[in-house]
Design a protein around this motif. Structure first.
Motif, mmCIF file in Angstrom:
data_model
loop_
_atom_site.group_PDB
_atom_site.id
_atom_site.type_symbol
_atom_site.label_atom_id
_atom_site.label_comp_id
_atom_site.label_asym_id
_atom_site.label_seq_id
_atom_site.Cartn_x
_atom_site.Cartn_y
_atom_site.Cartn_z
ATOM 1 N N LEU A 1 -6.775 71.149 40.811
ATOM 2 C CA LEU A 1 -5.837 70.833 41.877
ATOM 3 C C LEU A 1 -5.079 69.554 41.533
ATOM 4 N N THR B 1 -4.143 65.752 43.072
ATOM 5 C CA THR B 1 -4.799 64.867 44.038
ATOM 6 C C THR B 1 -3.996 64.715 45.325
ATOM 7 N N HIS C 1 -9.786 62.694 46.795
ATOM 8 C CA HIS C 1 -11.145 62.990 46.343
ATOM 9 C C HIS C 1 -12.113 63.138 47.508
ATOM 10 N N ALA D 1 -21.081 73.677 44.099
ATOM 11 C CA ALA D 1 -20.627 72.556 43.274
ATOM 12 C C ALA D 1 -19.218 72.807 42.762
ATOM 13 N N GLU D 2 -18.362 71.793 42.885
ATOM 14 C CA GLU D 2 -17.005 71.894 42.340
ATOM 15 C C GLU D 2 -16.951 71.157 41.009
ATOM 16 N N CYS E 1 -14.468 69.581 38.550
ATOM 17 C CA CYS E 1 -13.107 69.131 38.839
ATOM 18 C C CYS E 1 -12.218 69.029 37.596
ATOM 19 N N PHE E 2 -11.000 69.556 37.709
ATOM 20 C CA PHE E 2 -10.020 69.532 36.615
ATOM 21 C C PHE E 2 -8.623 69.283 37.161
ATOM 22 N N SER E 3 -7.747 68.785 36.299
ATOM 23 C CA SER E 3 -6.318 68.771 36.605
ATOM 24 C C SER E 3 -5.752 70.156 36.324
ATOM 25 N N ARG F 1 -11.958 72.064 28.137
ATOM 26 C CA ARG F 1 -13.030 71.644 29.055
ATOM 27 C C ARG F 1 -13.380 72.755 30.050
ATOM 28 N N GLN G 1 -20.338 67.646 43.213
ATOM 29 C CA GLN G 1 -19.106 67.546 42.433
ATOM 30 C C GLN G 1 -19.491 67.295 40.983
ATOM 31 N N VAL H 1 -6.461 61.407 38.793
ATOM 32 C CA VAL H 1 -6.480 62.852 38.624
ATOM 33 C C VAL H 1 -7.788 63.393 39.205
ATOM 34 N N VAL H 2 -7.788 64.696 39.528
ATOM 35 C CA VAL H 2 -8.906 65.299 40.258
ATOM 36 C C VAL H 2 -10.243 65.087 39.542
ATOM 37 N N GLN H 3 -10.238 65.130 38.202
ATOM 38 C CA GLN H 3 -11.513 65.002 37.477
ATOM 39 C C GLN H 3 -12.058 63.573 37.481
ATOM 40 N N GLU H 4 -11.305 62.634 38.086
ATOM 41 C CA GLU H 4 -11.814 61.263 38.231
ATOM 42 C C GLU H 4 -12.533 61.074 39.565
ATOM 43 N N VAL H 5 -13.009 62.150 40.132
ATOM 44 C CA VAL H 5 -13.643 62.117 41.463
ATOM 45 C C VAL H 5 -14.812 61.148 41.525
ATOM 46 N N PHE I 1 -13.185 57.607 41.731
ATOM 47 C CA PHE I 1 -12.253 57.263 42.804
ATOM 48 C C PHE I 1 -12.670 57.714 44.203
ATOM 49 N N ALA I 2 -13.587 58.668 44.325
ATOM 50 C CA ALA I 2 -14.035 59.052 45.677
ATOM 51 C C ALA I 2 -14.646 57.852 46.410
#
Ligand code: ZN
Lengths: 438, 224
Positions: free
Chosen positions: A146, A148, A153, A164-165, A167-169, A177, B8, B55-59, B62-63
């Motif tokens: 997704l 951001t 987040h 469980a998610e 997470c990817f761009s 990945r 996550q 970016v989303v994978q930096e959850v 950054f969460a």
């Protein structure tokens, strides 16, 4: 976990399979509550209703709502935004303690519009139901791709269910990945899976020799979104063993996703009340006929859109679905501004697309509808063809196209053929304007 | 459902290698409560906006920051760390007038330039936490309160209003081994960390920070 013996219900929320009668009554009650709330709390709704001389107390039934509730358009929101210097366009309810963050729309045209987020937004609720419908259950993994700006987040609608998610761009650079995660965690679903990623996966598999069927073998489905799904991408992903479920926005109030019957987008009717109206006269159209989708949020207290005209042309089907759920489905046919009426017959670019691509010379599907007015006496099409693929002559190709299109559409037809390079000057293949004035 | 299932799966990158990293929401939330202590040093008024660029994978990193914003009554909003989404940074800065922007990287500076926006004008009057690749450029902008934000493995080091680069001391033990910062988890985690070489050279500062946060602060010399 495989050892888990719990049998979970088929639907995440029992409202998904409630009877039509229950749904209708629920909507009637919710509409009255939301009209009252929106007029009391959202400045723009208050203004629109005051201008129309309608009071929430006038709405006692769905029939009252259809007859009296004023419409709201994107232009209303923009005008309010500019007049009051309010980025939310008078649609945000200031509720301290309730707004946990502020998301934004994709903003492809102009400034992105703010969308205040509650702890679990309607879009996150529908997203959880969609994954559940695909077969995702507690203990499973999902590949979550997704941007951001959709809520940062803080999203937890899947994790709060024990899913469980990963997470990817949404980026081709993430493919290695995603492949790694797919083999390691064996996810059961993924979203959002758009066209450019499918193409990038195809190249990756060609380059690495990796077996897509093995990579995706644990997936029960993937949620596809962003633009209409093409036949080529559908066939390609099917050959990988992936079942795609298309999703779309339900007029900014939630998401709407296909079910395993693949016969339209399910609109969750406890979350939104949906109608279709004539895009010009705003008169209601019958279920099954083409009209502009109008949505009213039944749950969103931070951005309570009431009778919002989405600009999307749809046909609505409220009959029970083969998937076991009762909520309405709709087919998305195009934008209202793209519609043309030739001798009373409605024509949309999507219909022409399926005809033009059938010829080898025009398989790139590059064409434009010339729409001087919404109502025309003949259908005028400009079609681009690949000169290197021409197998007879331009006139012969024109005749072949003419026969195919006029048989299918049955209206007077005028064709203009051009070198497809001319049309490609107007933008990338999926972005050329499908409808033009000249 | 067993308790060993993550909520996550994000990632961290050290020495050019990206690893998956699993967390529970409770771990992210408790890190957010800790981070609020550093964030408080700025005394931002509740109701103000703070823009996070990530970016989303930096959850994992950054969460906690976003949860800390919520705890302090601030409104978080987001843009992607990508040159293509730099237009959103400009638009959100103009529409919401955020008091702070966190996570600005070189991608944002490049994107703004590409779109014809002056980054210094977009950031003017705000606190801007910049990543190492953008920090020097942001610090040179007049009228911008430049601060550092650094992803150190699964931890987020955030600079306070008094110039201390804080790391969550309850969560992470930081030691220096051959000049390299080495990270270990101190609390129960679903994905424990032991002796993670972070790829950063630096030192632990032993003086308490003037901001009043008891969290340790570090000084970074750069990447190894
Ligand atoms: Zn269905």
């Amino acid at each position: 976990m495989a050892s888990n013996a719990i049998i979970y219900p088929d639907v995440l929320d029992p409202i998904e399979s409630a009877s039509r009668e229950y749904l209708d009554r629920h909507q009637e009650a919710s509409l009255a509550v939301m009209c009252e709330y929106a007029v009391a709390n959202a400045p723009l709704i208050r203004k629109v209703w005051a201008d129309a001389g309608v009071k929430p107390g006038d709405i006692k039934s769905v029939a009252d709502f259809r007859e009296k509730a004023p419409f709201l358009t994107k232009d209303d929101i923009r005008a309010y935004r500019d007049a009051h210097n309010d980025p939310t366009g008078g649609m945000s309810v200031d509720s301290p303690g309730q707004t946990v963050s502020v998301g934004t729309t994709s903003g492809t045209t102009g400034d992105p519009t703010p969308v205040p987020n509650w702890r679990r937004t309607p879009a996150e609720e529908t997203y959880a139901r969609d994954h559940w419908h695909i077969g995702v259950r507690p203990g499973d993994h999902v590949c979550h791709m997704l941007f951001t700006f959709r809520g940062g987040h803080r999203r937890r609608s899947l994790s709060e269910l024990g899913i469980a998610e990963i997470c990817f761009s949404i980026s081709p650079f993430e493919i290695p990945r995603i492949v790694d995660a797919s083999k390691r965690f064996r996810p059961t679903s993924m979203s959002i899976f758009p066209n450019p990623l499918i193409n990038a996966f195809e190249q990756y598999f060609e380059k690495t020799g990796e077996d897509p069927v093995d990579v995706f073998k644990s997936y029960k489905g993937a949620i596809f979104g962003g633009e209409p799904l093409g036949d080529r991408q559908k066939a390609l992903t099917r050959s990988w063993g992936l079942e795609l479920f298309e999703t779309t926005s339900l007029g900014d109030v939630a998401g709407a996703c296909e079910c395993r019957e693949h016969n339209g987008f399910h609109a969750y009717e406890d979350i939104a009340f949906i109608e279709a109206v004539d895009p010009i006269t705003a008169e209601p159209v019958a279920d099954g006929d083409i009209g502009e989708l109008v949505v009213t949020s039944l749950v969103d207290r931070l951005s309570p859109l009431v009778r919002y005209r989405t600009g999307d042309l749809v046909s609505i089907d409220r009959s029970p679905c083969g998937c076991g759920r009762t909520h309405a489905r709709f087919k998305l046919l195009g934008r209202a501004t793209d519609q043309i009426l030739v001798k009373g017959r409605s024509i949309l670019p999507r219909e022409i697309m399926g005809l033009v691509e059938k010829h080898d010379e025009t398989r790139a599907n590059l064409f434009q509808i010339i729409r001087a007015d919404r109502e025309m006496d003949e259908l005028k099409l400009r079609i681009g063809y690949d000169v290197t693929r021409l197998k007879d002559s331009e006139d012969a190709l024109k005749l072949r196209l003419y026969e195919r299109i006029s048989v299918a559409i049955e209206v007077p037809l005028v064709l203009e053929l051009v070198d497809e390079q001319e049309l490609l000057k107007l933008g990338p293949p999926h972005k050329i304007p499908r409808v033009t004035k000249t | 459902m067993t308790t060993s299932h993550p909520d996550q799966i994000g990632c961290y990158t050290v020495h050019g290698k990206t690893q998956f990293y699993s967390v529970k929401r409770t771990e992210l939330d408790r890190a957010g409560v800790q981070m609020a202590r550093t964030l408080r040093s700025f005394a931002f008024k509740p109701g103000a906006y703070v823009l996070t660029v990530s970016v989303v994978q930096e959850v994992v990193q950054f969460a906690p920051f976003e949860f800390a914003l919520q705890l302090l009554g601030l409104y978080g909003t987001n843009a992607d760390l990508s040159p293509f989404d730099a237009g959103r940074v400009e638009s959100l800065a103009r529409q919401f007038d955020p008091v702070a922007i966190c996570g600005v990287g070189n991608e944002v500076l490049e994107g703004l330039k590409m779109m014809g926006h002056d980054a210094a004008a977009v950031f003017k009057g705000r606190t801007v936490w910049a990543r190492p690749d953008a920090y020097d450029a942001v610090r040179a902008m007049p009228g911008v309160a430049a601060r550092r934000v650094v992803l150190i493995g699964p931890a987020l080091a955030l600079e306070c209003a008094k110039g201390g680069l804080h790391i969550d001391g309850r969560e992470w033990e930081v030691v220096v081994d051959n000049e390299e910062l080495v990270l270990s988890s101190r609390q129960h985690r679903i994905d424990p960390v032991s002796g993670l070489k972070t790829g950063f050279s630096g030192r632990l500062t032993d003086m308490p920070c003037a901001c009043g946060s008891p969290d340790p602060h570090i000084s970074l010399d750069g990447a190894i």
